[in-house]
Design a protein around this motif. Sequence first.
Motif, PDB file in Angstrom:
ATOM      1  N   MET A   1      68.136  50.506 -27.059  1.00 54.69           N
ATOM      2  CA  MET A   1      67.919  51.903 -26.670  1.00 54.69           C
ATOM      3  C   MET A   1      67.565  51.960 -25.177  1.00 54.69           C
ATOM      4  O   MET A   1      66.691  51.229 -24.741  1.00 54.69           O
ATOM      5  N   ASP A   2      68.242  52.828 -24.432  1.00 55.31           N
ATOM      6  CA  ASP A   2      67.949  52.918 -23.004  1.00 55.31           C
ATOM      7  C   ASP A   2      66.977  54.072 -22.740  1.00 55.31           C
ATOM      8  O   ASP A   2      66.568  54.788 -23.646  1.00 55.31           O
ATOM      9  N   LYS A   3      66.621  54.254 -21.460  1.00 52.10           N
ATOM     10  CA  LYS A   3      65.608  55.254 -21.117  1.00 52.10           C
ATOM     11  C   LYS A   3      66.067  56.672 -21.433  1.00 52.10           C
ATOM     12  O   LYS A   3      65.243  57.534 -21.736  1.00 52.10           O
ATOM     13  N   HIS A   4      67.371  56.900 -21.349  1.00 55.01           N
ATOM     14  CA  HIS A   4      67.861  58.249 -21.644  1.00 55.01           C
ATOM     15  C   HIS A   4      67.666  58.588 -23.114  1.00 55.01           C
ATOM     16  O   HIS A   4      67.207  59.664 -23.470  1.00 55.01           O
ATOM     17  N   ARG A   5      68.033  57.640 -23.958  1.00 59.85           N
ATOM     18  CA  ARG A   5      67.858  57.877 -25.385  1.00 59.85           C
ATOM     19  C   ARG A   5      66.373  57.927 -25.757  1.00 59.85           C
ATOM     20  O   ARG A   5      65.953  58.700 -26.602  1.00 59.85           O
ATOM     21  N   PHE A   6      65.596  57.095 -25.085  1.00 57.59           N
ATOM     22  CA  PHE A   6      64.149  57.136 -25.318  1.00 57.59           C
ATOM     23  C   PHE A   6      63.613  58.526 -24.974  1.00 57.59           C
ATOM     24  O   PHE A   6      62.838  59.119 -25.733  1.00 57.59           O
ATOM     25  N   ALA A   7      64.026  59.052 -23.818  1.00 54.10           N
ATOM     26  CA  ALA A   7      63.565  60.382 -23.404  1.00 54.10           C
ATOM     27  C   ALA A   7      63.985  61.442 -24.409  1.00 54.10           C
ATOM     28  O   ALA A   7      63.230  62.354 -24.733  1.00 54.10           O
ATOM     29  N   GLU A   8      65.191  61.283 -24.907  1.00 59.05           N
ATOM     30  CA  GLU A   8      65.697  62.250 -25.879  1.00 59.05           C
ATOM     31  C   GLU A   8      64.856  62.226 -27.157  1.00 59.05           C
ATOM     32  O   GLU A   8      64.489  63.259 -27.706  1.00 59.05           O
ATOM     33  N   ARG A   9      64.547  61.045 -27.611  1.00 57.12           N
ATOM     34  CA  ARG A   9      63.740  60.931 -28.840  1.00 57.12           C
ATOM     35  C   ARG A   9      62.304  61.410 -28.598  1.00 57.12           C
ATOM     36  O   ARG A   9      61.690  61.995 -29.468  1.00 57.12           O
ATOM     37  N   MET A  10      61.778  61.134 -27.402  1.00 61.88           N
ATOM     38  CA  MET A  10      60.435  61.635 -27.082  1.00 61.88           C
ATOM     39  C   MET A  10      60.437  63.159 -27.041  1.00 61.88           C
ATOM     40  O   MET A  10      59.500  63.809 -27.504  1.00 61.88           O
ATOM     41  N   GLN A  11      61.504  63.702 -26.480  1.00 63.14           N
ATOM     42  CA  GLN A  11      61.619  65.159 -26.402  1.00 63.14           C
ATOM     43  C   GLN A  11      61.617  65.758 -27.807  1.00 63.14           C
ATOM     44  O   GLN A  11      61.000  66.781 -28.066  1.00 63.14           O
ATOM     45  N   ALA A  12      62.306  65.100 -28.712  1.00 60.36           N
ATOM     46  CA  ALA A  12      62.401  65.608 -30.085  1.00 60.36           C
ATOM     47  C   ALA A  12      61.059  65.537 -30.806  1.00 60.36           C
ATOM     48  O   ALA A  12      60.749  66.394 -31.627  1.00 60.36           O
TER      49      ALA A  12
ATOM     50  N   LYS B   1      57.886  65.204 -29.324  1.00 60.29           N
ATOM     51  CA  LYS B   1      56.719  65.315 -28.443  1.00 60.29           C
ATOM     52  C   LYS B   1      55.591  66.172 -29.027  1.00 60.29           C
ATOM     53  O   LYS B   1      54.411  65.848 -28.846  1.00 60.29           O
TER      54      LYS B   1
ATOM     55  N   ALA C   1      53.942  57.060 -23.965  1.00 63.03           N
ATOM     56  CA  ALA C   1      55.291  57.074 -23.375  1.00 63.03           C
ATOM     57  C   ALA C   1      55.483  55.850 -22.490  1.00 63.03           C
ATOM     58  O   ALA C   1      56.541  55.217 -22.489  1.00 63.03           O
TER      59      ALA C   1
ATOM     60  N   LEU D   1      58.291  53.030 -23.519  1.00 59.79           N
ATOM     61  CA  LEU D   1      59.447  52.678 -22.680  1.00 59.79           C
ATOM     62  C   LEU D   1      59.351  51.227 -22.195  1.00 59.79           C
ATOM     63  O   LEU D   1      60.359  50.517 -22.127  1.00 59.79           O
TER      64      LEU D   1
END
Lengths: 164, 286
Positions: free
Chosen positions: A1-12, A14, A39, A43
Amino acid sequence: MDKHRFAERMQAGKQKYYRMAYCYVKNEHDALDIVSEAAYKGLKNIHTLRQPEYFDTWMTRIVMNAATDFLRKNARCTPCEDTVLETVAVPEQALTPEDSLDLYAALGSLGDRDRSCVVLRYFEGYGFSEIADILQEAEPAVKSRLYRALKKMRVVLEKGDAGR
Amino acid sequence: MKNLGKTNYDEIPISEELDRAILYGMKRAEREKRRAVGEKWVGVAAAVFCVFFAGANIAPVYAYAAELPVVGAIVRVLHIGEGGTRTDGAHISADTQGETVALYFESNADALDAVPFYTAVHHLAPNRLVLTVQGVCTMDTQAVLASLLAADAVRDAYPSIIGDDSAYGFVIVLHRGYTYELTEYAKPAALSIRFYPEESDQAEATVYYLRTKAMPYGEELSLATEEFNQENATQLKTESGDYIVTAGQYATEAEADAALRELETRYGGDTGLFVAAGAADEVPEK
């Protein structure tokens, strides 16, 4: 999982992570500290997450650990002792709190892991096996924690001294 | 369960600073990876916090996600398994951005809210994803294949031939050292396949499986796949350009032999299958 997908999952997730953190500290600034720290740790260690479908379980565990670390490191918070964990057979009906029981108000009477169990089970709706995964404990131990946490919270609420 | 405590929990107000706190943690992790220098956010005054972000002109956390070609709400993330809902009459189109391919689903030119029912199965020898989507009436096959082949991770991609007119399938063969992650989105419906490099301890393994003789792409292939559907059958293009049907995946030759014998017993004789072996990334010659 890269940072973009991590951010997406965190956004979902949060809002859930924030509410969980808030349960430990009951104030906005400290809850933000905990989520920010989670976070960071998430990451930083994302390479250890082998199966992305377990992100939520994995991240929930990180948030809860960040919350308990925060409590330990801050002198103004004296964490309560966890219930001494002696696993006992618990009937399912004993784990159902009555509607009028304000578990949220009595969270402060619990130790870190007992509090995590209550938040995950009664506020976030996780199953016993999922909680066992998150807390890395056996399922009977999770039930024992919940059972004893409920008993303790009832006593605290009846005495009228609930709070942090 | 609805109770007073749960109600109070749900009413915890969400801080307006939450995105920035998450972003700060992520930036800190990225900086630390680059410089191996840590720092703490705890105790930083709010004013300093705001100045930091205003001065650095850092986008909010969703800017990371905005680099992805899909914008719907995440329903699930998976490697293998199934998802979506039962629909019919969907049209599939595709787009690619870097190593992420997005499949979009629409009906009568309007985006669907939910992805049609799909299954994702991973196999080795070679390393491949078999994606099947049901409840579909049309697909821009060339565009979908072109999108898949545009990803560096994809070695080959081709459609499966399926007896059911409302189902479409793809075989996506990956280069050595790559894996993938599927994300299902709703409102609008999309399915993203993100390919990324990952070291695997299976890369050097020999994989055993059952297979048919080679055959051309056509009805015989479709029928053979249906015949062994319960054995997790897949269609595979050989190096020579013909196709075979594979069934099962086993760690040892003995396990594959036993599976073949069991099948022969069940089918009452010769199945037309035989045991084959290959490296995890190997495409059969013929």
